[in-house]
Design a protein around this motif. Structure first.
Motif, mmCIF file in Angstrom:
data_model
loop_
_atom_site.group_PDB
_atom_site.id
_atom_site.type_symbol
_atom_site.label_atom_id
_atom_site.label_comp_id
_atom_site.label_asym_id
_atom_site.label_seq_id
_atom_site.Cartn_x
_atom_site.Cartn_y
_atom_site.Cartn_z
ATOM 1 N N ALA A 73 0.831 -1.214 0.000
ATOM 2 C CA ALA A 73 0.000 0.000 0.000
ATOM 3 C C ALA A 73 0.864 1.261 0.000
ATOM 4 O O ALA A 73 0.554 2.226 -0.718
ATOM 5 C CB ALA A 73 -0.921 -0.009 1.215
ATOM 6 N N LYS A 77 1.975 5.154 -3.183
ATOM 7 C CA LYS A 77 2.324 6.582 -3.210
ATOM 8 C C LYS A 77 3.409 6.881 -4.239
ATOM 9 O O LYS A 77 3.487 7.979 -4.759
ATOM 10 C CB LYS A 77 2.849 7.038 -1.832
ATOM 11 C CG LYS A 77 1.840 7.141 -0.769
ATOM 12 C CD LYS A 77 2.326 7.899 0.454
ATOM 13 C CE LYS A 77 3.648 7.479 1.008
ATOM 14 N NZ LYS A 77 3.990 8.119 2.294
ATOM 15 N N VAL A 89 -3.136 -0.805 -4.297
ATOM 16 C CA VAL A 89 -4.100 -0.727 -3.192
ATOM 17 C C VAL A 89 -4.952 -1.994 -3.157
ATOM 18 O O VAL A 89 -5.206 -2.555 -2.086
ATOM 19 C CB VAL A 89 -4.975 0.543 -3.311
ATOM 20 C CG1 VAL A 89 -6.143 0.508 -2.348
ATOM 21 C CG2 VAL A 89 -4.120 1.790 -3.082
ATOM 22 N N GLU A 117 -5.819 2.096 5.707
ATOM 23 C CA GLU A 117 -7.139 2.504 5.207
ATOM 24 C C GLU A 117 -7.513 3.920 5.645
ATOM 25 O O GLU A 117 -8.179 4.636 4.902
ATOM 26 C CB GLU A 117 -8.217 1.509 5.656
ATOM 27 C CG GLU A 117 -8.174 0.208 4.887
ATOM 28 C CD GLU A 117 -9.358 -0.701 5.168
ATOM 29 O OE1 GLU A 117 -10.266 -0.319 5.943
ATOM 30 O OE2 GLU A 117 -9.388 -1.809 4.597
ATOM 31 N N LEU A 120 -6.129 6.378 3.090
ATOM 32 C CA LEU A 120 -6.530 6.301 1.680
ATOM 33 C C LEU A 120 -7.564 7.381 1.382
ATOM 34 O O LEU A 120 -8.399 7.698 2.230
ATOM 35 C CB LEU A 120 -7.133 4.932 1.370
ATOM 36 C CG LEU A 120 -6.182 3.742 1.396
ATOM 37 C CD1 LEU A 120 -6.964 2.443 1.206
ATOM 38 C CD2 LEU A 120 -5.111 3.886 0.320
ATOM 39 N N SER A 127 -11.746 1.907 2.106
ATOM 40 C CA SER A 127 -11.599 1.969 3.565
ATOM 41 C C SER A 127 -12.826 1.349 4.231
ATOM 42 O O SER A 127 -13.551 2.001 4.967
ATOM 43 C CB SER A 127 -11.407 3.420 4.004
ATOM 44 O OG SER A 127 -10.278 3.971 3.370
#
Length: 180
Positions: A73, A77, A89, A117, A120, A127
């Protein structure tokens, strides 16, 4: 027979501490994973190193799998295109599901999923477990030292939850009073 038993016992006693030391030195030991996770959250190069380490993990320890999911996760970015970000994700979500399935009550597994989550973007709709994970983590923290977390894990989880206002009111006051 007694001599054989004594030799085996001596061998076990000398081998077992070495195994414990090897586990503590493992790159997948919790103190190392926690350090990698904190660094990866704020530094792109650290996140790349963390992801490289975690993508090679192939065993089935729920907590380590949750760190693997978190590393995936975090890499979202630093991934180029929108679809690549979404793929990361989604992969992280599947890995978190696998970790939770292995140990649904482990507070560190739930904390890691919650911390990802909660960061996000809402429009992704990814989430889905925030309330459930927050409640489990909060209940575990309030049971400390019987929380299922060691002192370092408790401190990290508690500080994140309090600093980011994920726990408030009287529960926050109680958490601040608990010894590590």
């Amino acid at each position: 027979m007694k001599l054989l038993f004594s030799l085996l016992l001596t061998l076990l006693v000398t081998v077992l501490p070495a195994a414990d030391t090897a586990d503590a030195q493992s790159p997948y030991a919790l103190p190392a994973l926690r350090r990698h996770y904190r660094q990866a959250a704020t530094d792109e190069e650290a996140s790349r190193r963390f992801h490289l380490l975690m993508r090679n993990y192939a065993q089935r320890d729920a907590v380590v799998l949750a760190y693997k999911a978190a590393s995936e996760a975090i890499m979202a970015k630093h991934t180029g295109g929108v679809f690549d970000k979404l793929d990361r994700v989604k992969a992280a979500s599947q890995q978190f599901d696998a970790a939770v399935a292995l140990n649904p009550k482990h507070p560190e597994v739930r904390f890691l999923r919650f911390s990802i989550e909660s960061n996000l973007p809402k429009f992704l709709g990814a989430s889905k477990h925030l309330d459930e994970d927050r409640a489990l983590v909060q209940q575990a923290l309030l049971r400390h030292p019987n929380s299922g977390l060691d002192a370092e894990g408790f401190r990290i989880v508690r500080d994140f939850m309090l600093t980011n206002n994920h726990i408030g009111g009287s529960e926050a006051a109680k958490l601040r009073q608990l010894p590590e």
